[in-house]
Design a protein around this motif. Structure first.
Motif: not given
Length: 242
Positions: A103-105, A151-152, A162-164, A230-234
């Motif tokens: 799984k991606p992490k 990733v929950a 997981s959004s990934l 991870s906070l990617e952008y706003i």
């Protein structure tokens, strides 16, 4: 007194007494030799039968293994996770020439080791977190939308969402109750570009629990969970580099 030869070695109708003649001739063939020949044939037949049984046992074992693998794959397709565990799934994957599930992490093995030395921060609400990476952008104002990956996991480390894995960044309005309280609070103090591990207590997690997808761990009501975020952008907010 010496014991007499075993009756199993004598031809039928012969006596096992002292004067029994074992070397009686019938023509030019010794009766005792006949018995020995019959015994050799019997042993050879027995050996062949044992080999045949061993071969059938091996074939049965292979057939059983194939049936288990088939049932495991069918169970995964139907979402019946009790049919096979992770070990059996990996065996099926390896047997098919496929790599085991990976799984991606947001935090790999190197990250996990480094995280052991990162100090834990505890807030007044009971939320705890460790910064995997401190971002260089702005923090999100309350009510703004944020774009984040997550990733929950349950405390054991098993992933339940997981959004990934979905391949889609999760966008929600922070501080407005659209997500669980622990995630809301944890992201509000992050900066764009940052990564954080949130240790969310049960009261800030899922009050009613969460029924996960097939093959994923179920989250019990008011049980603690762990989020890597991870906070990617706003969206709508210019990123100002410090």
């Amino acid at each position: 007194m010496a014991s007499s030869p075993s009756s199993l070695l004598l031809p039928l109708g012969s006596s096992s007494g002292k004067n029994t003649v074992l070397a009686k001739r019938h023509g030019s063939v010794n009766v005792f030799d006949k018995v020995q020949g019959l015994m050799k044939i019997s042993v050879q037949c027995s050996n062949l039968e044992l080999r045949s049984r061993g071969s059938r046992a091996r074939e049965k074992k292979v057939d059983t293994s194939l049936i288990k693998r088939r049932d495991c794959v069918i169970g995964l397709v139907l979402g019946v996770s009790t049919i096979c565990n992770k070990g059996s799934f990996d065996n099926v994957a390896n047997g098919a020439g496929l790599p085991p599930e990976d799984k991606p992490k947001l935090c790999d093995e190197t990250c996990e080791k480094e995280l052991e030395n990162v100090p834990m921060v505890t807030t007044e609400s009971g939320l705890q977190f460790k910064d995997i990476k401190v971002g260089q952008g702005p923090s999100p104002p309350v009510g703004f939308q944020v774009a984040a990956n997550y990733v929950a996991m349950v405390p054991s480390g098993q992933v339940f969402d997981s959004s990934l894995e979905k391949g889609q960044i999760y966008i929600f309005r922070v501080g407005s109750g659209q997500v669980i309280k622990g995630l809301d609070e944890g992201i509000l103090s992050m900066k764009v570009g940052g990564k954080r591990r949130l240790y969310i207590p049960g009261l800030l997690a899922f009050p009613k629990g969460l029924t996960s997808a097939p093959g994923r761990p179920r989250v019990a009501p008011n049980s603690p969970v762990v989020f890597d975020v991870s906070l990617e952008y706003i969206p709508g907010l210019d990123v100002e580099e410090e």
